[in-house]
Design an enzyme around this catalytic site. Structure first.
Site, PDB file in Angstrom:
ATOM      1  N   LEU A  38       0.806  -1.223   0.000  1.00  0.00           N
ATOM      2  CA  LEU A  38       0.000   0.000   0.000  1.00  0.00           C
ATOM      3  C   LEU A  38       0.841   1.275   0.000  1.00  0.00           C
ATOM      4  CD1 LEU A  38      -2.764  -1.050   2.571  1.00  0.00           C
ATOM      5  CD2 LEU A  38      -2.743  -1.337   0.083  1.00  0.00           C
ATOM      6  N   HIS A  39       0.321   2.263  -0.677  1.00  0.00           N
ATOM      7  CA  HIS A  39       0.943   3.593  -0.691  1.00  0.00           C
ATOM      8  C   HIS A  39      -0.173   4.625  -0.587  1.00  0.00           C
ATOM      9  CE1 HIS A  39      -0.441   3.770  -4.816  1.00  0.00           C
ATOM     10  NE2 HIS A  39       0.223   2.668  -5.114  1.00  0.00           N
ATOM     11  N   GLU A  40       0.214   5.881  -0.662  1.00  0.00           N
ATOM     12  CA  GLU A  40      -0.778   6.948  -0.446  1.00  0.00           C
ATOM     13  C   GLU A  40      -1.926   6.938  -1.457  1.00  0.00           C
ATOM     14  OE1 GLU A  40       1.041  10.875   0.036  1.00  0.00           O
ATOM     15  OE2 GLU A  40       2.617   9.835   1.142  1.00  0.00           O
ATOM     16  N   HIS A  42      -3.454   4.205  -2.657  1.00  0.00           N
ATOM     17  CA  HIS A  42      -4.448   3.281  -2.082  1.00  0.00           C
ATOM     18  C   HIS A  42      -5.158   3.931  -0.889  1.00  0.00           C
ATOM     19  CE1 HIS A  42      -1.315   0.269  -3.624  1.00  0.00           C
ATOM     20  NE2 HIS A  42      -2.385  -0.011  -4.328  1.00  0.00           N
ATOM     21  N   GLY A 152      -8.829   3.954  -8.780  1.00  0.00           N
ATOM     22  CA  GLY A 152      -8.032   5.144  -9.066  1.00  0.00           C
ATOM     23  C   GLY A 152      -8.016   5.457 -10.553  1.00  0.00           C
ATOM     24  N   LYS A 154      -5.551   6.637 -11.856  1.00  0.00           N
ATOM     25  CA  LYS A 154      -4.194   6.248 -12.260  1.00  0.00           C
ATOM     26  C   LYS A 154      -4.282   5.073 -13.255  1.00  0.00           C
ATOM     27  CE  LYS A 154       0.229   4.722 -11.601  1.00  0.00           C
ATOM     28  NZ  LYS A 154       0.113   3.315 -11.481  1.00  0.00           N
ATOM     29  N   GLN A 158      -8.516   0.585 -16.625  1.00  0.00           N
ATOM     30  CA  GLN A 158      -9.165  -0.367 -15.720  1.00  0.00           C
ATOM     31  C   GLN A 158     -10.489   0.223 -15.206  1.00  0.00           C
ATOM     32  OE1 GLN A 158      -7.135  -2.963 -12.677  1.00  0.00           O
ATOM     33  NE2 GLN A 158      -7.695  -1.278 -11.365  1.00  0.00           N
ATOM     34  N   LYS A 189       2.067   7.837  -7.594  1.00  0.00           N
ATOM     35  CA  LYS A 189       2.416   6.792  -6.622  1.00  0.00           C
ATOM     36  C   LYS A 189       2.105   5.435  -7.241  1.00  0.00           C
ATOM     37  CE  LYS A 189       2.657   9.561  -2.818  1.00  0.00           C
ATOM     38  NZ  LYS A 189       3.806   9.661  -1.928  1.00  0.00           N
TER      39      LYS A 189
HETATM   40  P1  AMP Z   1      -3.174  -1.837  -7.384  1.00  0.00           P
HETATM   41  O1  AMP Z   1      -2.846  -2.292  -6.007  1.00  0.00           O
HETATM   42  O2  AMP Z   1      -2.019  -1.261  -8.119  1.00  0.00           O
HETATM   43  O3  AMP Z   1      -3.953  -2.870  -8.170  1.00  0.00           O
HETATM   44  O4  AMP Z   1      -4.174  -0.614  -7.210  1.00  0.00           O
HETATM   45  C1  AMP Z   1      -5.360  -0.739  -6.477  1.00  0.00           C
HETATM   46  C2  AMP Z   1      -6.206   0.490  -6.676  1.00  0.00           C
HETATM   47  O5  AMP Z   1      -5.477   1.635  -6.257  1.00  0.00           O
HETATM   48  C3  AMP Z   1      -6.594   0.721  -8.144  1.00  0.00           C
HETATM   49  O6  AMP Z   1      -7.933   1.191  -8.206  1.00  0.00           O
HETATM   50  C4  AMP Z   1      -5.635   1.781  -8.576  1.00  0.00           C
HETATM   51  O7  AMP Z   1      -6.123   2.577  -9.632  1.00  0.00           O
HETATM   52  C5  AMP Z   1      -5.500   2.602  -7.306  1.00  0.00           C
HETATM   53  N1  AMP Z   1      -4.258   3.360  -7.342  1.00  0.00           N
HETATM   54  C6  AMP Z   1      -3.004   2.915  -7.613  1.00  0.00           C
HETATM   55  N2  AMP Z   1      -2.125   3.926  -7.609  1.00  0.00           N
HETATM   56  C7  AMP Z   1      -2.841   5.047  -7.325  1.00  0.00           C
HETATM   57  C8  AMP Z   1      -2.513   6.425  -7.192  1.00  0.00           C
HETATM   58  N3  AMP Z   1      -1.256   6.861  -7.336  1.00  0.00           N
HETATM   59  N4  AMP Z   1      -3.501   7.290  -6.897  1.00  0.00           N
HETATM   60  C9  AMP Z   1      -4.783   6.873  -6.739  1.00  0.00           C
HETATM   61  N5  AMP Z   1      -5.158   5.584  -6.860  1.00  0.00           N
HETATM   62  C10 AMP Z   1      -4.207   4.691  -7.152  1.00  0.00           C
END
Ligand code: AMP
Length: 288
Positions: A38-40, A42, A152, A154, A158, A189
């Site tokens: 997790l990062h900011e 998420h 997101g 981002k 998707q 992020k």
């Molecule tokens: P992931 O763990 O990469 O599959 O991402 C999980 C969710 O977090 C997805 O809906 C992504 O679009 C969202 N997400 C990933 N990076 C960011 C970001 N920098 N800002 C906002 N949402 C994000």
């Protein structure tokens, strides 16, 4: 607000029981699907969910179905202990983290094919990726039965595909799209940023710079798609050692080709560095 205590759930049936219990008690459920580390970004999705719903459920599942044979499924960064702390502090009530054997107990009898919005951008360089994403999301939506799901922008493609998935299959839930969280210099992020070398990290900010440049050019009257694509490519090639996977300009959320920029558009990039493939995008409206 969550009460600074998080329950970890591994089994699908336990998760389903919990969520039904809450729904019968009249609680609203917000769901944030993730692959962990997790990062900011998420946590921003979590923040929205905590604000909008009584209960927030975060899933952590690195879904093998959405990784190609030569992609980073094995090396995808994982840190469950850190994730638990971050999720708890952010107000998550439940973390659903099944292992692969639990999620896919039997070999699947059905296969899903995403026909629209999937053959461009990441879909063309990651064949089958969105079929895997859609499959796991159908499962997660049925297990968690959320009122609201958070994605997101981002991962704008998707998000566009999930919008179609919800519409096509009449899932009784709302999709909430959340703006991209960025480092102070503008880099989006991403869990994969840890795989950038210090030098690549410095270069990576130019993905965002190139997108801002594109937006500015459009505001200054350039409407020709190819000219915008070239501008973005030139900037990335000049400022990074990364290999451009794609630069594209499409309508959003339909993700169709447009020769002249008009209406809501996305400018999206994917660049491969030595150990990480990064994506970023910018979405804006173009007036006549
Ligand atoms: P992931 O763990 O990469 O599959 O991402 C999980 C969710 O977090 C997805 O809906 C992504 O679009 C969202 N997400 C990933 N990076 C960011 C970001 N920098 N800002 C906002 N949402 C994000």
């Amino acid at each position: 607000m969550g009460e600074n205590r998080v329950e970890i759930i591994i089994s699908k049936s336990d998760m389903q029981k919990k969520t039904l219990e809450h729904k019968r008690a009249g609680k609203t459920i917000g769901f944030v699907p993730t692959m962990g580390f997790l990062h900011e970004g998420h946590l921003k999705l979590v923040e929205h969910s905590v604000e909008d719903n009584d209960i927030t459920i975060l899933s952590i599942f690195v879904n093998p179905l959405q990784f190609g044979p030569n992609e980073d499924f094995e090396s995808y960064p994982r840190d469950q202990e850190r994730d638990k702390k971050l999720a708890m502090n952010a107000g998550v009530d439940y973390i659903f983290m099944p292992d692969t054997a639990e999620m896919y107990r039997n070999e699947l009898s059905f296969s899903l094919n995403v026909d629209r919005r999937a053959d461009v951008l990441c879909g063309s360089s990651r064949p089958g990726h969105f079929n895997g994403v859609a499959t796991v999301l159908i499962k997660l939506f049925n297990i968690i039965q959320p009122d609201n799901v958070y994605f997101g922008t981002k991962d704008a493609q998707q998000t566009a595909i999930v919008e179609a998935l919800i519409e096509d299959f009449d899932f009784p839930l709302n999709l909430k799209a959340v703006q991209t969280a960025r480092d102070p210099d503008g880099l989006a992020k991403s869990s994969r940023n840890v795989y950038l070398s210090p030098d690549e990290r410095k270069q990576a900010v130019h993905l965002y710079h190139s997108l801002k440049l594109a937006e500015e050019a459009v505001l200054n009257g350039i409407k020709d798609t190819e000219a915008i694509i070239q501008l973005v490519k030139d900037h990335i090639e000049e400022h990074t050692n990364g290999h451009i996977d794609y630069v594209d300009v499409l309508s959003y959320p339909q993700l169709t080709y447009i020769s002249e920029l008009q209406g809501k558009v996305i400018v999206a990039v994917a660049v491969k560095f030595s150990k990480a493939r990064l994506i970023d995008n910018i979405i804006f409206s173009v007036n006549d």
